[in-house]
Design a protein around this motif. Structure first.
Motif, PDB file in Angstrom:
ATOM      1  N   PRO A 187     -22.560  66.405  44.762  1.00 32.77           N
ATOM      2  CA  PRO A 187     -22.996  65.236  43.716  1.00 32.77           C
ATOM      3  C   PRO A 187     -24.200  66.647  43.128  1.00 32.77           C
ATOM      4  O   PRO A 187     -23.762  67.279  43.472  1.00 32.77           O
ATOM      5  N   PRO A 235     -20.711  67.999  51.149  1.00 33.29           N
ATOM      6  CA  PRO A 235     -20.621  66.187  51.099  1.00 33.29           C
ATOM      7  C   PRO A 235     -19.398  65.983  50.871  1.00 33.29           C
ATOM      8  O   PRO A 235     -18.154  66.173  51.637  1.00 33.29           O
ATOM      9  N   GLU A 284     -13.915  55.252  51.809  1.00 37.61           N
ATOM     10  CA  GLU A 284     -15.393  55.681  51.116  1.00 37.61           C
ATOM     11  C   GLU A 284     -16.263  55.279  50.338  1.00 37.61           C
ATOM     12  O   GLU A 284     -17.059  54.569  50.605  1.00 37.61           O
ATOM     13  N   SER A 320     -18.915  52.139  51.063  1.00 33.96           N
ATOM     14  CA  SER A 320     -19.776  51.921  50.293  1.00 33.96           C
ATOM     15  C   SER A 320     -19.937  50.839  49.356  1.00 33.96           C
ATOM     16  O   SER A 320     -21.939  50.505  49.365  1.00 33.96           O
ATOM     17  N   CYS A 337     -22.975  47.995  49.447  1.00 33.95           N
ATOM     18  CA  CYS A 337     -23.874  47.629  49.000  1.00 33.95           C
ATOM     19  C   CYS A 337     -24.212  46.151  48.794  1.00 33.95           C
ATOM     20  O   CYS A 337     -25.770  45.091  49.292  1.00 33.95           O
ATOM     21  N   GLN A 341     -30.160  53.292  47.940  1.00 34.37           N
ATOM     22  CA  GLN A 341     -29.656  54.746  48.391  1.00 34.37           C
ATOM     23  C   GLN A 341     -28.428  53.694  48.312  1.00 34.37           C
ATOM     24  O   GLN A 341     -27.375  54.360  48.172  1.00 34.37           O
ATOM     25  N   CYS A 342     -28.115  52.476  48.576  1.00 32.85           N
ATOM     26  CA  CYS A 342     -27.151  51.715  48.828  1.00 32.85           C
ATOM     27  C   CYS A 342     -25.869  52.102  47.899  1.00 32.85           C
ATOM     28  O   CYS A 342     -24.814  52.506  47.400  1.00 32.85           O
ATOM     29  N   GLN A 349     -26.917  54.019  45.583  1.00 38.24           N
ATOM     30  CA  GLN A 349     -26.437  55.211  45.048  1.00 38.24           C
ATOM     31  C   GLN A 349     -25.515  55.974  45.445  1.00 38.24           C
ATOM     32  O   GLN A 349     -24.427  56.742  45.170  1.00 38.24           O
ATOM     33  N   LYS A 350     -24.943  55.628  46.821  1.00 34.33           N
ATOM     34  CA  LYS A 350     -23.932  56.129  47.254  1.00 34.33           C
ATOM     35  C   LYS A 350     -22.884  55.751  46.684  1.00 34.33           C
ATOM     36  O   LYS A 350     -21.569  56.437  46.527  1.00 34.33           O
ATOM     37  N   PHE A 351     -22.757  54.166  46.489  1.00 35.12           N
ATOM     38  CA  PHE A 351     -21.345  53.862  45.821  1.00 35.12           C
ATOM     39  C   PHE A 351     -21.381  54.492  44.353  1.00 35.12           C
ATOM     40  O   PHE A 351     -20.313  55.153  44.194  1.00 35.12           O
ATOM     41  N   ASP A 364     -22.268  57.673  43.453  1.00 31.57           N
ATOM     42  CA  ASP A 364     -21.737  58.660  44.561  1.00 31.57           C
ATOM     43  C   ASP A 364     -19.816  59.132  44.434  1.00 31.57           C
ATOM     44  O   ASP A 364     -19.324  59.455  44.217  1.00 31.57           O
ATOM     45  N   VAL A 365     -19.731  58.207  45.687  1.00 35.88           N
ATOM     46  CA  VAL A 365     -18.175  57.399  45.579  1.00 35.88           C
ATOM     47  C   VAL A 365     -17.719  57.604  44.370  1.00 35.88           C
ATOM     48  O   VAL A 365     -16.588  58.098  44.750  1.00 35.88           O
TER      49      VAL A 365
END
Length: 175
Positions: A17, A32, A44, A48, A52, A76-77, A79-81, A83-84
């Motif tokens: 990321p 990461p 992943e 993610s 969400c 945060q959830c 943002q992780k989604f 990023d993946v």
């Protein structure tokens, strides 16, 4: 979806990321991506995405009173989604680049196929518009004919007789 694609990505390293602002070195203690080597990017991404939704319907958030804490958890959830999702997109773009280098004729064939499909779609759209145009032209023609009939009838009987008598030939004079 994950079951059919799960064997596609095991050897692909995830893209790191972006470096967070304010980070001095930009190096992370743990790499990461998936912690388990058997977990793929698709797995992943799916987990993610589920996280969400889970964060939005979780009883902790529903009953929570601290709006800032709720917002932070959901952010945060998401943002992780994201990023993946970026990592997954990067993977597919890399594969597309490899394909275009190794088999450029395949890319050209796909482009031609997409252009043909677009032409067909536009042709159908043109035919649809022509059909509508013809129906509206017919409606306008009917209105025009109706207007002419109405104007002839509203002239009155005297005007009709005058018009009809003007069309009668004059009698011939006898000498």
């Amino acid at each position: 979806m994950a079951s059919s694609l799960s064997g596609m990505f095991p050897s692909q390293p995830p893209v790191p990321p972006p470096i967070p602002p304010g980070s001095a070195t930009g190096l992370m203690a743990t790499p990461p991506g998936p912690k388990n080597p058997n977990v793929t990017l698709v797995d992943e991404l799916e987990s993610s995405f589920e996280a969400c939704f889970a964060s939005l319907v979780s009883q902790d958030y529903v009953n929570g009173t601290d709006q800032e804490e709720i917002r932070t958890g959901v952010d945060q959830c998401v943002q992780k989604f994201l990023d993946v999702a970026r990592q997954t997109e990067c993977f597919f773009l890399q594969k597309r680049l490899q394909l275009s280098v190794q088999k450029p004729e395949q890319v050209i064939k796909e482009d031609i196929s997409e252009l043909r499909n677009e032409l067909q779609r536009k042709e159908v759209l043109i035919q649809k518009h022509l059909t509508k145009l013809r129906s509206w032209q017919q409606v306008l023609e009917e209105i025009n004919v109706q207007h002419k009939k109405t104007s002839e009838m509203t002239q009155g009987p005297l005007a009709y007789l005058e018009q009809a008598s003007a069309n009668i030939p004059a009698p011939m004079k006898q000498t």
